[in-house]
Design a protein around this motif. Structure first.
Motif, mmCIF file in Angstrom:
data_model
loop_
_atom_site.group_PDB
_atom_site.id
_atom_site.type_symbol
_atom_site.label_atom_id
_atom_site.label_comp_id
_atom_site.label_asym_id
_atom_site.label_seq_id
_atom_site.Cartn_x
_atom_site.Cartn_y
_atom_site.Cartn_z
ATOM 1 N N ARG A 114 10.473 -3.391 -16.342
ATOM 2 C CA ARG A 114 10.177 -3.589 -14.925
ATOM 3 C C ARG A 114 11.444 -3.547 -14.090
ATOM 4 N NH1 ARG A 114 8.031 -2.420 -10.829
ATOM 5 N NH2 ARG A 114 6.769 -3.806 -9.529
ATOM 6 N N ASP A 117 4.738 -7.646 -8.506
ATOM 7 C CA ASP A 117 3.637 -7.671 -9.463
ATOM 8 C C ASP A 117 2.573 -8.678 -9.050
ATOM 9 O OD1 ASP A 117 4.767 -5.719 -11.001
ATOM 10 O OD2 ASP A 117 5.090 -6.954 -12.778
ATOM 11 N N SER A 175 0.840 -7.257 -5.759
ATOM 12 C CA SER A 175 0.095 -6.003 -5.964
ATOM 13 C C SER A 175 -0.959 -6.117 -7.058
ATOM 14 C CB SER A 175 1.061 -4.873 -6.322
ATOM 15 O OG SER A 175 1.676 -5.105 -7.587
ATOM 16 N N PHE A 176 -1.154 -7.311 -7.589
ATOM 17 C CA PHE A 176 -2.017 -7.477 -8.762
ATOM 18 C C PHE A 176 -3.438 -6.981 -8.523
ATOM 19 C CE2 PHE A 176 -5.141 -10.217 -10.959
ATOM 20 C CZ PHE A 176 -4.967 -9.709 -12.241
ATOM 21 N N GLU A 222 -3.591 -3.168 -8.597
ATOM 22 C CA GLU A 222 -3.360 -2.600 -9.921
ATOM 23 C C GLU A 222 -4.491 -2.937 -10.887
ATOM 24 O OE1 GLU A 222 0.595 -3.944 -10.769
ATOM 25 O OE2 GLU A 222 1.482 -2.499 -9.364
ATOM 26 N N LYS A 223 -5.104 -4.077 -10.697
ATOM 27 C CA LYS A 223 -6.253 -4.423 -11.528
ATOM 28 C C LYS A 223 -7.406 -3.470 -11.259
ATOM 29 C CE LYS A 223 -9.215 -8.335 -12.824
ATOM 30 N NZ LYS A 223 -9.599 -9.730 -12.485
ATOM 31 N N HIS A 239 0.541 -2.202 -16.258
ATOM 32 C CA HIS A 239 1.961 -2.461 -16.012
ATOM 33 C C HIS A 239 2.099 -3.474 -14.885
ATOM 34 C CE1 HIS A 239 2.826 1.536 -18.079
ATOM 35 N NE2 HIS A 239 3.461 0.616 -18.753
ATOM 36 N N ASN A 240 1.824 -4.714 -15.207
ATOM 37 C CA ASN A 240 1.891 -5.798 -14.238
ATOM 38 C C ASN A 240 2.181 -7.084 -15.008
ATOM 39 O OD1 ASN A 240 0.563 -8.179 -12.692
ATOM 40 N ND2 ASN A 240 0.715 -6.566 -11.151
ATOM 41 N N TYR A 253 -1.455 -3.561 -0.580
ATOM 42 C CA TYR A 253 -1.838 -4.547 -1.583
ATOM 43 C C TYR A 253 -3.085 -5.336 -1.194
ATOM 44 C CZ TYR A 253 2.939 -3.418 -2.876
ATOM 45 O OH TYR A 253 4.085 -2.744 -3.201
#
Length: 343
Positions: free
Chosen positions: A177, A224, A227-228, A231-232, A238-239, A318
Motif C-alpha cells: 500500500r 482505505d 474509500s471502503f 471498493e467493497k 486491496h483495502n 467515496y
C-alpha cells in the motif's frame, strides 16, 4: 460509515485562493483532452471534486500552476480506475500504458508519447509544465517515485486479473500500500508548487526517508477507510479493512476499528520524527536558507496528510451509494464509466 470516520490531525493547512479560477479551466481541459467521454462520466468526475484536493495539498501554487496540478490529479485518478474485472486481459493494456507514463519523465520534455491514448497524451502535456524550472536531481527523484507507483499499480491490477487480490497478508499489504498510494512523488510535487527543492543530503537522511514513508502509510490507511464502501461495491480486496477482516476473522466494524488504530500509530510515529527535524538540520550543518527549504518540505508533507483527509470526507468519489451508469460500472468491477486507454 467509513467516509464519516474522523481523525484529529494536528495540522492547519490552507486552501489555495486560486481554487475557483483553476477549477473552471481544469474542467474544460478534462473534457477537451477526452479524459471523460460521456456526460455521465463527466458528472461523476465533477462529484469527486479533485480541484479541492489539489487546492488543499498545494495551497501555495500560482494560479496557472494550480491548473496544471489539477490536470495531473485527473489523469492519475482516472488511470487508477481503468481496470475492468470482467476483462482480465485488459491488464496487458494497462501495463502498456503504464510503461509509457513511466518513461515520459525520462525523455526530453515535450516529446510525444509512443503509446497514444487520452491518458498518455495528457501526461505528456502535464509533465512538460510540471518539470519546468526544476533541477535534473528533482526530476530524477520524481520520476523514480512515479515509476514505483505505476509499477505497483500494474502489480495490483495483475493480482486482480488473476483473482488474487485478496491473498496478501497484513504486513505484505502494508508494504504494498505504501507504493500504490503514490504519496512520495506527490510530496515531491509540493516542491514544484512553491519553486524550491529540499537539499539532497536531507532527502537521503533516515529521518526524512522514514517521515515520507510514514506519511504514505498514514494517508494510504486513511484512504482505505474512507474509500471502503466504494471498493467493497467493486469487490476490490486491496483495502486495509478487508485485509484485516480476512486475516483476523473479525467483523467489519472490528476491522475498521483496527485500521483506525493502525493509522493513528503511523501518524504518532510521524509526529515523533517531525520533532527531530531541527536536530537533523544541526547534524547536517545546514545554513538558514537550507533550513527554510527543509521547513517547506515538511509543510509539503503536512499539506498532503491534512489536505487529502479534508477532501476525502466530502468527495463524491467515496460516496456510500451510487446511481445510474456509475453504479452499474462499479457493480461490474469497473472504477470508471469511460474507457480512456484507447484512441
Amino acid at each position: 460509515m467509513p467516509q464519516d470516520v474522523r481523525f484529529d490531525l494536528p495540522f492547519d493547512t490552507p486552501v489555495s485562493e486560486h481554487l475557483e479560477y483553476a477549477r473552471a479551466r481544469h474542467l474544460r481541459w478534462v473534457w477537451e483532452m477526452r479524459l471523460v467521454r460521456s456526460r455521465e462520466g463527466f458528472e461523476e468526475y465533477k462529484s469527486w471534486d479533485l480541484p479541492q484536493a489539489a487546492a488543499r495539498t498545494y495551497p501555495h501554487a500560482s494560479a496557472d500552476d494550480m491548473v496544471v496540478l489539477m490536470n495531473w490529479f485527473s489523469l492519475a485518478f482516472l488511470f487508477d480506475d481503468q481496470f475492468d474485472a470482467s476483462q482480465p486481459d485488459r491488464a496487458d493494456r494497462i501495463a502498456e500504458v503504464a510503461r509509457e507514463l513511466i518513461v515520459t519523465p525520462l525523455r526530453p520534455a515535450g516529446s510525444p508519447p509512443r503509446v497514444a491514448c487520452p491518458i498518455t497524451l495528457a501526461w505528456a502535456e502535464v509533465w512538460n509544465h510540471l518539470s519546468r524550472d526544476m533541477s535534473l536531481t528533482w526530476q530524477t527523484r520524481f520520476a523514480a517515485s512515479w515509476g514505483r507507483f505505476l509499477v505497483a499499480h500494474c502489480e495490483e491490477v495483475d493480482l486482480a486479473a488473476r483473482g488474487l487480490e485478496g491473498t496478501l497478508g497484513l504486513d505484505e499489504y502494508a508494504e504494498f500500500r505504501r507504493r500504490t498510494v503514490g504519496i512520495h512523488h506527490s510530496i515531491d510535487a509540493g516542491e514544484r508548487s512553491r519553486g524550491f527543492e529540499v537539499p539532497a543530503q536531507v532527502m537521503g537522511h533516515p529521518v526524512m526517508e522514514r517521515m515520507r514513508d510514514l506519511a504514505a502509510d498514514t494517508i494510504g490507511f486513511m484512504n482505505d477507510i474512507h474509500s471502503f464502501e466504494r471498493e467493497k461495491r467493486r469487490g476490490d480486496g486491496h483495502n486495509l479493512i478487508a485485509v484485516l477482516r480476512r486475516e483476523r476473522g473479525c467483523s467489519w466494524q472490528e476491522a475498521t476499528d483496527e485500521a483506525y488504530r493502525m493509522t493513528i500509530a503511523r501518524l504518532d510515529e510521524y509526529l515523533e520524527l517531525q520533532a527531530r527535524v531541527p536536530q537533523m538540520c544541526d547534524e547536517l550543518r545546514l545554513d538558514e536558507a537550507e533550513r527554510d527549504r527543509v521547513r517547506m518540505g515538511v509543510e509539503a508533507i503536512q499539506h498532503w496528510i491534512n489536505g487529502n483527509y479534508e477532501w476525502a470526507l466530502t468527495s463524491g468519489r467515496y460516496a456510500a451509494a451510487k446511481e445510474g451508469p456509475v453504479a452499474t460500472a462499479e457493480l461490474a468491477g469497473r472504477g470508471s464509466v469511460d474507457d480512456l486507454l484507447t484512441v
